[in-house]
Design a protein around this motif. Structure first.
Motif, mmCIF file in Angstrom:
data_model
loop_
_atom_site.group_PDB
_atom_site.id
_atom_site.type_symbol
_atom_site.label_atom_id
_atom_site.label_comp_id
_atom_site.label_asym_id
_atom_site.label_seq_id
_atom_site.Cartn_x
_atom_site.Cartn_y
_atom_site.Cartn_z
ATOM 1 N N PHE A 5 3.730 7.940 -4.530
ATOM 2 C CA PHE A 5 2.501 7.505 -5.188
ATOM 3 C C PHE A 5 2.330 6.003 -5.056
ATOM 4 N N LEU A 6 1.149 5.585 -4.678
ATOM 5 C CA LEU A 6 0.837 4.163 -4.537
ATOM 6 C C LEU A 6 -0.399 3.835 -5.368
ATOM 7 N N ILE A 7 -0.364 2.707 -6.050
ATOM 8 C CA ILE A 7 -1.525 2.262 -6.822
ATOM 9 C C ILE A 7 -2.011 0.973 -6.198
ATOM 10 N N SER A 8 -3.305 0.889 -5.873
ATOM 11 C CA SER A 8 -3.825 -0.257 -5.150
ATOM 12 C C SER A 8 -4.969 -0.924 -5.903
ATOM 13 N N TYR A 9 -5.010 -2.313 -5.911
ATOM 14 C CA TYR A 9 -6.074 -3.054 -6.592
ATOM 15 C C TYR A 9 -6.533 -4.293 -5.826
ATOM 16 N N ALA A 10 -6.406 -4.383 -4.487
ATOM 17 C CA ALA A 10 -6.814 -5.572 -3.726
ATOM 18 C C ALA A 10 -8.164 -5.346 -3.066
ATOM 19 N N LEU A 11 -8.834 -6.424 -2.629
ATOM 20 C CA LEU A 11 -10.177 -6.297 -2.054
ATOM 21 C C LEU A 11 -10.241 -6.858 -0.639
ATOM 22 N N LEU A 12 -11.047 -6.227 0.242
ATOM 23 C CA LEU A 12 -11.293 -6.704 1.608
ATOM 24 C C LEU A 12 -12.791 -6.776 1.854
ATOM 25 N N ALA A 13 -13.226 -7.724 2.703
ATOM 26 C CA ALA A 13 -14.654 -7.871 3.015
ATOM 27 C C ALA A 13 -15.090 -6.838 4.035
ATOM 28 N N ARG A 36 -14.577 -3.502 0.700
ATOM 29 C CA ARG A 36 -13.182 -3.892 0.485
ATOM 30 C C ARG A 36 -12.569 -3.030 -0.611
ATOM 31 N N TRP A 37 -11.346 -2.621 -0.393
ATOM 32 C CA TRP A 37 -10.588 -1.837 -1.362
ATOM 33 C C TRP A 37 -9.184 -2.427 -1.439
ATOM 34 N N VAL A 38 -8.597 -2.481 -2.639
ATOM 35 C CA VAL A 38 -7.237 -3.008 -2.786
ATOM 36 C C VAL A 38 -6.469 -2.222 -3.835
ATOM 37 N N GLY A 39 -5.142 -2.329 -3.792
ATOM 38 C CA GLY A 39 -4.337 -1.675 -4.806
ATOM 39 C C GLY A 39 -2.859 -1.699 -4.482
ATOM 40 N N ASP A 40 -2.109 -0.979 -5.286
ATOM 41 C CA ASP A 40 -0.657 -0.843 -5.134
ATOM 42 C C ASP A 40 -0.347 0.611 -4.825
#
Length: 161
Positions: A5-13, A36-40
């Motif tokens: 399981f990975l949780i993601s919270y980062a953003l990309l243009a 953009r989507w981000v996370g862990d």
């Protein structure tokens, strides 16, 4: 069966292709993805080890909203993972290419649009994998199961920024 399981919270243009009309994007099964989507998350290895990763994903529409380019980049304490895909939709059936750049894995993808996202199978001379993408508003879950590599699985929870 091991699940990672990975949780993601980062953003990309993300920049939309200017030639894609807005109404074509509305009919696209990919319409919620560009940006953009981000996370862990977590990555699992064949020997049973798992690690937390930080990830970002970027999506670009093409071909009037019926094509999609995907890049997912993840980093953990011991390394990186980078997935690049080109996907085409025709009547809910998906085709294209899928490549993991760091581990040098790749193949042809085939799949389908589902009510909650996409179900994809990847096959190549050096790779067999399944990938599920579930999209709910500004959140996305990506789960990849590898069958014949040193990677076992990658699960991401991403948020659109």
């Amino acid at each position: 069966m091991n699940r990672i399981f990975l949780i993601s919270y980062a953003l990309l243009a993300i920049w939309l292709t200017p030639s894609v009309p807005a109404n074509a994007q509305e009919d696209s099964p990919f319409k919620a993805l560009p940006g953009r989507w981000v996370g862990d998350g977590r990555v699992g290895f064949k020997e049973g080890k798992t690690e937390t990763v930080k990830c970002r994903a970027t999506y670009f529409l093409s071909d009037g909203g019926q094509g999609l380019r995907q890049t997912i980049r993840c980093a953990s304490a011991s390394g990186k993972i980078e997935v690049k895909s080109q996907v085409a939709n025709k009547d809910g059936k998906l085709t294209g290419t899928w490549n993991e750049m760091i581990y040098n894995l790749g193949g042809e993808l085939a799949g389908e649009v589902t009510p909650r996202g996409f179900r994809i199978s990847v096959k190549g001379s050096d790779l067999a994998a399944n990938m599920d993408v579930i999209v709910m508003k500004d959140r996305q879950m990506v789960e990849i199961q590898f069958f014949n590599s040193s990677l076992r699985g990658l699960t991401l929870l991403l948020q659109k920024g």
